[in-house]
Design an enzyme around this catalytic site. Structure first.
Site, short mmCIF file in Angstrom:
data_model
loop_
_atom_site.label_atom_id
_atom_site.label_comp_id
_atom_site.label_asym_id
_atom_site.label_seq_id
_atom_site.Cartn_x
_atom_site.Cartn_y
_atom_site.Cartn_z
N SER A 39 0.83 -1.21 0.00
CA SER A 39 0.00 0.00 0.00
C SER A 39 0.86 1.26 0.00
CB SER A 39 -0.90 0.02 1.24
OG SER A 39 -1.47 1.29 1.40
N TYR A 94 6.72 3.13 -0.21
CA TYR A 94 6.39 1.85 -0.85
C TYR A 94 7.17 1.69 -2.15
CZ TYR A 94 3.66 -1.68 -3.36
OH TYR A 94 3.27 -2.78 -4.08
C1 UD1 Z 1 0.16 1.56 -6.47
C2 UD1 Z 1 1.00 1.06 -7.65
C3 UD1 Z 1 0.74 -0.40 -7.89
C4 UD1 Z 1 0.88 -1.18 -6.58
C5 UD1 Z 1 -0.07 -0.61 -5.55
C6 UD1 Z 1 0.00 -1.31 -4.20
C7 UD1 Z 1 1.24 3.02 -9.13
C8 UD1 Z 1 0.91 3.63 -10.42
N1 UD1 Z 1 0.67 1.83 -8.85
O1 UD1 Z 1 -1.12 1.53 -6.83
O2 UD1 Z 1 1.67 -0.90 -8.86
O3 UD1 Z 1 0.63 -2.52 -6.78
O4 UD1 Z 1 0.28 0.72 -5.34
O5 UD1 Z 1 -0.98 -0.81 -3.38
O6 UD1 Z 1 1.99 3.55 -8.35
N2 UD1 Z 1 -8.43 5.64 -5.24
C9 UD1 Z 1 -9.65 6.28 -5.19
N3 UD1 Z 1 -10.59 5.79 -4.33
C10 UD1 Z 1 -10.37 4.71 -3.54
C11 UD1 Z 1 -9.11 4.06 -3.61
C12 UD1 Z 1 -8.15 4.56 -4.48
O7 UD1 Z 1 -9.89 7.27 -5.87
O8 UD1 Z 1 -11.27 4.32 -2.79
C13 UD1 Z 1 -7.44 6.16 -6.20
C14 UD1 Z 1 -6.05 6.38 -5.66
O9 UD1 Z 1 -5.93 7.67 -5.08
C15 UD1 Z 1 -5.22 6.23 -6.93
C16 UD1 Z 1 -5.98 5.16 -7.72
O10 UD1 Z 1 -7.30 5.15 -7.19
O11 UD1 Z 1 -5.21 7.42 -7.69
C17 UD1 Z 1 -5.40 3.78 -7.57
O12 UD1 Z 1 -5.19 3.54 -6.20
P1 UD1 Z 1 -4.79 2.11 -5.64
O13 UD1 Z 1 -5.70 1.09 -6.18
O14 UD1 Z 1 -4.64 2.23 -4.16
O15 UD1 Z 1 -3.41 1.81 -6.28
P2 UD1 Z 1 -2.11 2.75 -6.63
O16 UD1 Z 1 -1.76 3.59 -5.47
O17 UD1 Z 1 -2.27 3.35 -7.97
#
Ligand code: UD1
Length: 308
Positions: A79, A142
């Site tokens: 995360s 991370y």
């Molecule tokens: C990142 C890494 C990914 C890794 C993961 C581990 C990048 C591009 N990706 O994922 O390779 O496996 O961490 O956790 O760095 N979001 C919302 N609403 C929510 C949850 C998330 O809007 O309820 C948004 C986040 O702010 C982000 C996107 O969705 O912009 C994706 O978030 P998430 O699924 O947590 O993964 P990354 O942080 O992109």
């Protein structure tokens, strides 16, 4: 052949366990159960060897690697926001655990280690798609931890008689991804709330993009990495689908699949968040023979059908 899946009670790890068993391998799992869940292994628990323990303890690592052909190192605290809050926890379960695994793997004569690396290593550089030759730019503890792990894999492949390879996953999704924590992946969260008719929360304007990679594609990449005949020498490979989807678009697709018209709730962006992410997968295609079978929509359809 006996294969070891570290973090095998987690989301990606449990799918690897399942695929390896289907291929007729003996499978050992080591998991601290900090983020992994034993229930993820319920259907095949009787067919595996399970060690509960923390790989930051060298004794656990030593026990886990004995008699193993290949190690799939999935264990981590996966995360970005959690790493911002507790960077030492990320390092403990990242670099420290990996160093124990690598050191003990060399001593035990393990053939290859396949690492769950992360696209977060690319950071927020504007150039898309991300190619493995680009400079890395970690924006969160991370990302820094995953990048350091890649470095150790390369170092070990060049310093000791062991082969290693890093698979940079791009936002993997599918069954058994925990939706229940504030740190859960966005697809696990959105599918869970939208199925109940609730509005998903988007951090930021929803125009940020991700290359969402269905679990079956990630599993395929791991099996190819295990089987590859030539030394991979700590090589780094992007594992995504190769298409960019915004969060607003993701909500539209899910509304279509659920037959709903739920409007997202917008909240401020998260610290450490990356704006855009898209994989160039040509290296994995060319070298490993990677051929992703599921795009976002077919992956979501299969995942939703399985979770009914
Ligand atoms: C990142 C890494 C990914 C890794 C993961 C581990 C990048 C591009 N990706 O994922 O390779 O496996 O961490 O956790 O760095 N979001 C919302 N609403 C929510 C949850 C998330 O809007 O309820 C948004 C986040 O702010 C982000 C996107 O969705 O912009 C994706 O978030 P998430 O699924 O947590 O993964 P990354 O942080 O992109």
């Amino acid at each position: 052949m006996r294969q070891l899946v570290t973090g095998g009670a987690g989301f990606i790890g449990s799918h690897l366990v399942e695929a390896l068993l289907k291929e007729g391998h003996e499978v050992r799992v080591v998991d601290s159960l900090i983020t992994g869940r034993r229930s993820n292994l319920d259907t095949f628990y009787k067919d595996i060897e399970f060690i509960e323990g923390d790989l930051a303890n060298p004794e656990i690592a030593r026990k886990a690697v004995q008699g193993v052909d290949c190690i799939f190192h999935e264990a981590a605290v996966p995360s970005v926001p959690r790493s911002v809050e507790t960077p030492l926890l990320t390092q403990h379960n990242g670099e420290i655990a990996l160093l124990n695994v690598l050191t003990e793997a060399v001593a035990a004569g393990v053939r290859r280690v396949v690492l769950a690396a992360s696209s977060s290593a690319y950071g927020d550089t504007p150039t898309l798609p991300k190619v493995e030759t680009m400079p890395s730019s970690p924006r969160s503890p991370y990302a820094a931890s995953k990048l350091a792990c890649e470095g150790y894999l390369s170092a070990f492949a060049h310093s000791y008689p062991i082969d290693t390879v890093s698979l940079r996953y791009f936002n993997v999704f599918g069954l058994r991804q925990d939706p229940g924590s504030p740190y859960s992946g966005v697809i696990a969260k959105f599918t869970t709330v939208m199925k109940k008719g609730e509005r998903p929360v988007i951090y930021g304007d929803g125009k940020q993009t991700r290359d969402f990679c269905y679990i079956a594609n990630a599993v395929q990449a791991n099996l190819l990495a295990m089987r590859h005949h030539n030394p991979l020498k700590g090589g780094v490979f992007n594992i995504g689908y190769g298409r960019q989807t915004s969060l607003n678009e993701l909500v539209r697709v899910l509304n279509r699949l659920f037959g709903t018209s739920l409007e997202p709730v917008y909240q401020p962006s998260r610290a450490g968040d990356v704006r855009d992410s898209l994989a160039d997968i040509s290296k994995a295609v060319g070298v490993l023979g990677y051929c992703p079978t599921h795009d976002l929509e077919s992956g979501l359809r299969e995942f939703l059908a399985q979770s009914e």
